[in-house]
Design an enzyme around this catalytic site. Structure first.
Site, PDB file in Angstrom:
ATOM      1  N   HIS A 120       0.605  -1.012  -0.065  1.00  0.00           N
ATOM      2  CA  HIS A 120       0.023  -0.145  -0.196  1.00  0.00           C
ATOM      3  C   HIS A 120       1.013   1.104   0.407  1.00  0.00           C
ATOM      4  O   HIS A 120       0.555   2.123   1.023  1.00  0.00           O
ATOM      5  CB  HIS A 120      -1.138  -0.125   1.558  1.00  0.00           C
ATOM      6  CG  HIS A 120      -1.850   0.877   0.987  1.00  0.00           C
ATOM      7  ND1 HIS A 120      -2.016   1.988   0.853  1.00  0.00           N
ATOM      8  CD2 HIS A 120      -3.203   0.521   1.297  1.00  0.00           C
ATOM      9  CE1 HIS A 120      -3.649   2.160   1.221  1.00  0.00           C
ATOM     10  NE2 HIS A 120      -4.171   1.313   1.783  1.00  0.00           N
ATOM     11  N   GLU A 135      -0.757   0.767  -5.919  1.00  0.00           N
ATOM     12  CA  GLU A 135      -0.452   0.532  -4.950  1.00  0.00           C
ATOM     13  C   GLU A 135      -0.005  -1.264  -5.647  1.00  0.00           C
ATOM     14  O   GLU A 135      -1.470  -1.426  -6.178  1.00  0.00           O
ATOM     15  CB  GLU A 135      -1.194  -0.270  -3.977  1.00  0.00           C
ATOM     16  CG  GLU A 135      -1.821   0.845  -3.166  1.00  0.00           C
ATOM     17  CD  GLU A 135      -3.101   1.003  -2.448  1.00  0.00           C
ATOM     18  OE1 GLU A 135      -3.188  -0.037  -2.132  1.00  0.00           O
ATOM     19  OE2 GLU A 135      -2.966   1.774  -2.080  1.00  0.00           O
TER      20      GLU A 135
END
Length: 288
Positions: A156, A260
């Site tokens: 992330h 991501e």
């Protein structure tokens, strides 16, 4: 070059890297990289000034590891968002230093607590972080159970940008995506580069060419190249959502963007017993 282990913010175990190619900082809590500054370019990762550095909490910024699910759990509303990996201490599993880079390896395995969670399987996850002029991240998950399991994952990554309203994102053109701001609506890919003009939460479906974030305010681009990843998440909360997040400054959304590498939703990984899957991503900075 120097590799130092010490206590960081909140007294959490930290590894600091001071190398001619780059400086970096990583916390064993969540296995989370919180800083990567390649020589000549400055800081590449964004970290909120309101991040919580304490046991049981996720760190807001850097590269949280989402595993073994992404977002809310599909059937257990009480399960923590994005899985247990980002709030669990990882084991320092070794390091290697060279003239070009420093490589760290972290390890996470099942415990009584994880087996009692919403995802009860036996597993081993090895996370390799190579810090140099480029940043290389690799997450290998092995099924140590006697049955197949399915999992989601995402690195992330919060990138630092000069002004998110001015950036252009190339490489995702014509790739269909799910727009979570619109309730998960399925949409065709945009024809040209992606620009951020409001709250953005998209899951691009299928492998992508390298994604390039062009940042005129900082005079640089960030190229994201991934493998073993069938989805790409792009996220910025914009102003209203940022105001409602206690670990996110009201105006900090302007200086960050998440891009991501992931395998989520219908493109999650199904892994037979004894098998492994590796997802890798490289970040490279260059001047515009």
């Amino acid at each position: 070059m120097t590799l130092t282990r010490d206590s960081g913010a909140g007294g959490l175990d930290r590894v600091r890297i001071d190398h001619s190619a780059a400086n970096a900082e990583l916390y064993l809590h969540g296995g989370q990289l919180t800083s990567w500054a390649p020589a000549g370019h400055g800081e590449a990762l964004w970290l909120s000034e309101h991040s919580r550095f304490r046991a049981g909490s996720a760190i807001r910024g850097g590269v949280p590891i989402c595993f073994p699910w992404f977002g809310p759990h599909g059937t257990d509303a009480s399960a923590p968002a994005h899985g247990f990996a980002r709030t669990t201490d990882w084991e320092f599993f070794g390091s290697d230093e060279s003239d070009d880079a420093v490589t760290l390896t972290l390890r996470l395995t099942d415990t009584d607590e994880t087996r009692a969670s919403a995802w009860p399987h036996r597993f081993e996850a090895l996370y390799t972080v190579r810090v140099g002029e480029q940043l290389d991240l690799s997450l290998t998950v092995t099924n140590r159970d006697d049955v197949a399991f399915r999992y989601e994952q995402a690195l992330h990554t919060y990138l630092t940008v000069g002004d998110v309203c001015d950036i252009r994102i190339r490489g995702l053109e014509h790739i269909p995506y799910l727009d979570k701001v619109l309730g998960g609506q399925s949409l065709p890919g945009q024809a040209g580069p992606l620009t951020i003009t409001g709250e953005t939460d998209r899951i691009y479906l299928g492998p992508a060419e390298p994604t390039v974030v062009e940042d005129p305010a900082l005079g640089r681009s960030i190229t994201v190249t991934k493998s073993g990843s069938e989805t790409t998440v792009v996220w910025n909360p914009w102003s209203d959502k940022a105001h409602g997040m206690s670990d996110f400054g009201d105006d900090e959304w302007q200086g960050m963007l998440c891009v991501e590498a992931s395998n989520v939703g219908a493109l999650a990984i199904s892994l037979p017993p004894g098998e492994s899957h590796t997802m890798s991503v490289r970040f490279e900075l260059s001047s515009l």
